[in-house]
Design a protein around this motif. Structure first.
Motif, PDB file in Angstrom:
ATOM      1  N   LEU A 192     -22.903 -13.251   5.121  1.00  0.00           N
ATOM      2  CA  LEU A 192     -22.750 -14.315   4.130  1.00  0.00           C
ATOM      3  C   LEU A 192     -23.399 -13.909   2.819  1.00  0.00           C
ATOM      4  O   LEU A 192     -23.951 -12.818   2.690  1.00  0.00           O
ATOM      5  CB  LEU A 192     -23.329 -15.627   4.654  1.00  0.00           C
ATOM      6  CG  LEU A 192     -24.726 -15.625   5.310  1.00  0.00           C
ATOM      7  CD1 LEU A 192     -25.819 -15.529   4.267  1.00  0.00           C
ATOM      8  CD2 LEU A 192     -24.926 -16.856   6.161  1.00  0.00           C
ATOM      9  N   ILE A 193     -23.308 -14.792   1.862  1.00  0.00           N
ATOM     10  CA  ILE A 193     -23.940 -14.559   0.571  1.00  0.00           C
ATOM     11  C   ILE A 193     -25.195 -15.411   0.462  1.00  0.00           C
ATOM     12  O   ILE A 193     -25.134 -16.648   0.572  1.00  0.00           O
ATOM     13  CB  ILE A 193     -22.984 -14.902  -0.599  1.00  0.00           C
ATOM     14  CG1 ILE A 193     -21.721 -14.043  -0.532  1.00  0.00           C
ATOM     15  CG2 ILE A 193     -23.703 -14.710  -1.941  1.00  0.00           C
ATOM     16  CD1 ILE A 193     -21.931 -12.564  -0.744  1.00  0.00           C
ATOM     17  N   ASP A 194     -26.335 -14.757   0.314  1.00  0.00           N
ATOM     18  CA  ASP A 194     -27.594 -15.447   0.027  1.00  0.00           C
ATOM     19  C   ASP A 194     -27.715 -15.606  -1.483  1.00  0.00           C
ATOM     20  O   ASP A 194     -27.684 -14.609  -2.216  1.00  0.00           O
ATOM     21  CB  ASP A 194     -28.797 -14.650   0.544  1.00  0.00           C
ATOM     22  CG  ASP A 194     -28.911 -14.652   2.058  1.00  0.00           C
ATOM     23  OD1 ASP A 194     -28.647 -15.704   2.655  1.00  0.00           O
ATOM     24  OD2 ASP A 194     -29.256 -13.596   2.617  1.00  0.00           O
TER      25      ASP A 194
ATOM     26  N   LEU B 155     -14.786 -12.844   7.554  1.00  0.00           N
ATOM     27  CA  LEU B 155     -15.078 -13.297   6.204  1.00  0.00           C
ATOM     28  C   LEU B 155     -13.872 -14.028   5.633  1.00  0.00           C
ATOM     29  O   LEU B 155     -12.753 -13.913   6.149  1.00  0.00           O
ATOM     30  CB  LEU B 155     -15.415 -12.103   5.309  1.00  0.00           C
ATOM     31  CG  LEU B 155     -16.533 -11.176   5.784  1.00  0.00           C
ATOM     32  CD1 LEU B 155     -16.567  -9.919   4.936  1.00  0.00           C
ATOM     33  CD2 LEU B 155     -17.866 -11.895   5.760  1.00  0.00           C
ATOM     34  N   GLY B 156     -14.097 -14.755   4.562  1.00  0.00           N
ATOM     35  CA  GLY B 156     -12.992 -15.402   3.880  1.00  0.00           C
ATOM     36  C   GLY B 156     -12.231 -14.427   3.003  1.00  0.00           C
ATOM     37  O   GLY B 156     -12.771 -13.401   2.565  1.00  0.00           O
TER      38      GLY B 156
ATOM     39  N   ASP C 101     -14.746 -10.389  -0.358  1.00  0.00           N
ATOM     40  CA  ASP C 101     -14.492  -9.053  -0.902  1.00  0.00           C
ATOM     41  C   ASP C 101     -15.792  -8.362  -1.302  1.00  0.00           C
ATOM     42  O   ASP C 101     -15.966  -7.155  -1.090  1.00  0.00           O
ATOM     43  CB  ASP C 101     -13.565  -9.144  -2.117  1.00  0.00           C
ATOM     44  CG  ASP C 101     -12.153  -9.602  -1.745  1.00  0.00           C
ATOM     45  OD1 ASP C 101     -11.793  -9.517  -0.552  1.00  0.00           O
ATOM     46  OD2 ASP C 101     -11.434 -10.051  -2.648  1.00  0.00           O
ATOM     47  N   LEU C 102     -16.717  -9.135  -1.880  1.00  0.00           N
ATOM     48  CA  LEU C 102     -18.019  -8.577  -2.260  1.00  0.00           C
ATOM     49  C   LEU C 102     -18.764  -8.054  -1.033  1.00  0.00           C
ATOM     50  O   LEU C 102     -19.346  -6.953  -1.057  1.00  0.00           O
ATOM     51  CB  LEU C 102     -18.857  -9.643  -2.972  1.00  0.00           C
ATOM     52  CG  LEU C 102     -20.302  -9.272  -3.317  1.00  0.00           C
ATOM     53  CD1 LEU C 102     -20.367  -8.062  -4.244  1.00  0.00           C
ATOM     54  CD2 LEU C 102     -21.027 -10.463  -3.950  1.00  0.00           C
ATOM     55  N   LEU C 103     -18.721  -8.828   0.055  1.00  0.00           N
ATOM     56  CA  LEU C 103     -19.390  -8.401   1.281  1.00  0.00           C
ATOM     57  C   LEU C 103     -18.742  -7.149   1.868  1.00  0.00           C
ATOM     58  O   LEU C 103     -19.444  -6.214   2.273  1.00  0.00           O
ATOM     59  CB  LEU C 103     -19.378  -9.534   2.306  1.00  0.00           C
ATOM     60  CG  LEU C 103     -20.476 -10.584   2.136  1.00  0.00           C
ATOM     61  CD1 LEU C 103     -20.126 -11.864   2.872  1.00  0.00           C
ATOM     62  CD2 LEU C 103     -21.817 -10.034   2.628  1.00  0.00           C
TER      63      LEU C 103
ATOM     64  N   SER D  76     -14.281  -3.636  12.541  1.00  0.00           N
ATOM     65  CA  SER D  76     -14.325  -4.908  13.262  1.00  0.00           C
ATOM     66  C   SER D  76     -14.649  -6.079  12.335  1.00  0.00           C
ATOM     67  O   SER D  76     -15.165  -7.103  12.774  1.00  0.00           O
ATOM     68  CB  SER D  76     -15.349  -4.829  14.394  1.00  0.00           C
ATOM     69  OG  SER D  76     -16.576  -4.282  13.942  1.00  0.00           O
ATOM     70  N   ILE D  77     -14.342  -5.926  11.050  1.00  0.00           N
ATOM     71  CA  ILE D  77     -14.520  -7.021  10.095  1.00  0.00           C
ATOM     72  C   ILE D  77     -13.147  -7.580   9.735  1.00  0.00           C
ATOM     73  O   ILE D  77     -12.268  -6.854   9.282  1.00  0.00           O
ATOM     74  CB  ILE D  77     -15.251  -6.555   8.826  1.00  0.00           C
ATOM     75  CG1 ILE D  77     -16.670  -6.097   9.180  1.00  0.00           C
ATOM     76  CG2 ILE D  77     -15.310  -7.682   7.791  1.00  0.00           C
ATOM     77  CD1 ILE D  77     -17.456  -5.561   8.000  1.00  0.00           C
ATOM     78  N   TYR D  78     -12.978  -8.872   9.985  1.00  0.00           N
ATOM     79  CA  TYR D  78     -11.724  -9.552   9.677  1.00  0.00           C
ATOM     80  C   TYR D  78     -11.900 -10.424   8.435  1.00  0.00           C
ATOM     81  O   TYR D  78     -13.014 -10.833   8.104  1.00  0.00           O
ATOM     82  CB  TYR D  78     -11.309 -10.453  10.847  1.00  0.00           C
ATOM     83  CG  TYR D  78     -11.042  -9.722  12.138  1.00  0.00           C
ATOM     84  CD1 TYR D  78      -9.778  -9.217  12.427  1.00  0.00           C
ATOM     85  CD2 TYR D  78     -12.050  -9.558  13.088  1.00  0.00           C
ATOM     86  CE1 TYR D  78      -9.524  -8.566  13.627  1.00  0.00           C
ATOM     87  CE2 TYR D  78     -11.808  -8.902  14.285  1.00  0.00           C
ATOM     88  CZ  TYR D  78     -10.545  -8.410  14.554  1.00  0.00           C
ATOM     89  OH  TYR D  78     -10.305  -7.757  15.737  1.00  0.00           O
ATOM     90  N   GLN D  79     -10.788 -10.722   7.781  1.00  0.00           N
ATOM     91  CA  GLN D  79     -10.788 -11.700   6.689  1.00  0.00           C
ATOM     92  C   GLN D  79      -9.690 -12.724   6.953  1.00  0.00           C
ATOM     93  O   GLN D  79      -8.622 -12.395   7.475  1.00  0.00           O
ATOM     94  CB  GLN D  79     -10.575 -11.026   5.332  1.00  0.00           C
ATOM     95  CG  GLN D  79     -11.814 -10.276   4.844  1.00  0.00           C
ATOM     96  CD  GLN D  79     -11.678  -9.734   3.433  1.00  0.00           C
ATOM     97  OE1 GLN D  79     -11.206  -8.617   3.241  1.00  0.00           O
ATOM     98  NE2 GLN D  79     -12.096 -10.531   2.455  1.00  0.00           N
ATOM     99  N   THR D  80      -9.962 -13.990   6.611  1.00  0.00           N
ATOM    100  CA  THR D  80      -9.053 -15.091   6.876  1.00  0.00           C
ATOM    101  C   THR D  80      -8.942 -15.999   5.661  1.00  0.00           C
ATOM    102  O   THR D  80      -9.880 -16.081   4.857  1.00  0.00           O
ATOM    103  CB  THR D  80      -9.535 -15.910   8.092  1.00  0.00           C
ATOM    104  OG1 THR D  80      -8.636 -17.000   8.319  1.00  0.00           O
ATOM    105  CG2 THR D  80     -10.931 -16.479   7.858  1.00  0.00           C
ATOM    106  N   ASP D  81      -7.800 -16.684   5.558  1.00  0.00           N
ATOM    107  CA  ASP D  81      -7.658 -17.695   4.508  1.00  0.00           C
ATOM    108  C   ASP D  81      -7.832 -19.108   5.062  1.00  0.00           C
ATOM    109  O   ASP D  81      -7.569 -20.088   4.382  1.00  0.00           O
ATOM    110  CB  ASP D  81      -6.304 -17.565   3.799  1.00  0.00           C
ATOM    111  CG  ASP D  81      -5.119 -17.610   4.761  1.00  0.00           C
ATOM    112  OD1 ASP D  81      -5.334 -17.948   5.951  1.00  0.00           O
ATOM    113  OD2 ASP D  81      -3.992 -17.304   4.336  1.00  0.00           O
ATOM    114  N   GLU D  82      -8.301 -19.211   6.317  1.00  0.00           N
ATOM    115  CA  GLU D  82      -8.492 -20.511   6.951  1.00  0.00           C
ATOM    116  C   GLU D  82      -9.847 -21.138   6.609  1.00  0.00           C
ATOM    117  O   GLU D  82     -10.057 -22.329   6.839  1.00  0.00           O
ATOM    118  CB  GLU D  82      -8.359 -20.388   8.470  1.00  0.00           C
ATOM    119  CG  GLU D  82      -6.955 -19.997   8.918  1.00  0.00           C
ATOM    120  CD  GLU D  82      -6.834 -19.929  10.429  1.00  0.00           C
ATOM    121  OE1 GLU D  82      -7.750 -20.417  11.118  1.00  0.00           O
ATOM    122  OE2 GLU D  82      -5.830 -19.383  10.914  1.00  0.00           O
ATOM    123  N   ALA D  83     -10.768 -20.352   6.105  1.00  0.00           N
ATOM    124  CA  ALA D  83     -12.090 -20.856   5.713  1.00  0.00           C
ATOM    125  C   ALA D  83     -12.709 -19.887   4.721  1.00  0.00           C
ATOM    126  O   ALA D  83     -12.324 -18.709   4.647  1.00  0.00           O
ATOM    127  CB  ALA D  83     -12.996 -21.026   6.927  1.00  0.00           C
TER     128      ALA D  83
END
Length: 322
Positions: free
Chosen positions: A11-13, A49-50, A56-58, A71-78
């Motif tokens: 996440l982003i702190d 990730l979203g 994208d930054l992460l 093993s990092i996925y990205q989704t538009d659901e959240a």
């Protein structure tokens, strides 16, 4: 060298900076993976990730840290999870989370691939993503596959009470997952909540009936390791804490890096003298991190820790071993 696989939130702190906040890539499992990679180890992160700016930054930050990103996925659901961090004068922090839901919570068990795990690897996870969401089942699948491949399993509860309305349920979930672990990393601020036992020694003894090793961190007072055969400690290093956000993550990251770097882990686990050196190195890494602001981006190299240890030797800035 074996690989350390971290599963859970990235996440982003948002870190305070005078009258504003600066976005910093973080999340405990991601911090651990970054620490291991920066030290020169093999690390992999399982998360979701979203499909947004923060996701994208992460991804870019994680790739730059040399962490395995397959093993990092990205989704538009959240959206990608966010956390706002505040600091007390001593560097201790508190968190305000925005994740209802966040993308990491949507990671599901069918997205966990068996070929990510190999014999001798280490699986590491925390409790933030053990909530009642698909990501809990993803953890269950990862643990199942890790056990099939005879991987070591490390659990750091890393308690975040504001994320749970029912703290008794949270306690119950943490205790359920302790029983899946070989190594439990726990802090002096967490042990009574988790065990319900006020006496520290009795709480440790109870935990050792359930895991092979308890790694017990005590903030500025250093850390101890307890096994069924011995206990050993190191009092840490004197430093001025600027930001403790990544302290525990960097400590356990350094700890697991050293285990993964050992050809025969069982020999290391049973070697008291070697374990004291592992604690010394891990405390040095945590000391380096708390003296700086940030998390993923400020993890040290082995050379930087070697320099720090040499400097401490010259200036007598380390505590005495126990």
């Amino acid at each position: 060298m074996s690989k350390v696989i971290s599963i859970g939130e990235a996440l982003i702190d948002f870190m305070p900076n005078e009258e504003s906040y600066i976005p910093c890539p973080g999340g405990a499992p991601a911090n651990v993976a970054a620490c291991i990679a920066k030290l020169g180890g093999q690390s992999q992160l399982i998360t979701k990730l979203g499909k947004d700016f923060f996701g994208d930054l992460l991804v870019n930050t994680i790739k730059a840290a040399n962490i395995d990103t397959r093993s990092i996925y990205q989704t538009d659901e959240a959206n990608t999870g966010l956390a706002f961090v505040s600091h007390a004068e001593n560097g201790e922090r508190s968190f305000l989370f925005y994740r209802d839901p966040s993308a990491d919570m949507l990671l599901n068990e069918h997205e966990i691939e068996s070929d990510w795990f190999e014999i001798g690897d280490i699986l590491h996870f925390c409790s933030v993503d053990l909530i009642d969401a698909p990501v809990r089942q993803a953890h269950n699948r990862a643990i199942e596959l890790a056990k099939e491949k005879e991987c070591l399993i490390c659990f750091d509860p890393n308690i975040r009470l504001p994320l749970w309305k029912d703290h008794e349920e949270y306690k119950s979930i943490i205790n359920k997952y302790i029983d899946y672990a070989n190594i439990l990393k726990i802090s002096d601020e967490e042990i009574e909540f988790i065990t319900g036992i006020e006496d520290e020694a009795k709480a440790i003894d109870e935990l050792l009936t359930r895991v092979d090793m308890v790694v017990y961190t005590k903030g500025s007072e250093g850390a101890l390791v307890y096994t069924k055969n011995y206990s050993v400690g190191h009092k840490g290093f004197k430093t001025t804490a600027v930001d403790t956000t990544g302290a525990g993550d960097s400590f356990i990251g350094a700890f697991l890096y050293q285990l993964a770097n050992s050809q025969v882990k069982e020999e290391v686990v049973n070697d008291k003298a070697r374990m004291q050196e592992i604690l010394k190195f891990s405390n040095a890494v945590a000391s380096y991190v708390v003296a700086r602001k940030g998390t993923i981006n400020i993890m040290p190299t082995v050379q930087e820790i070697s320099d720090l240890l040499n400097q401490c030797l010259e200036n007598n800035c380390s505590g005495k071993n126990k």
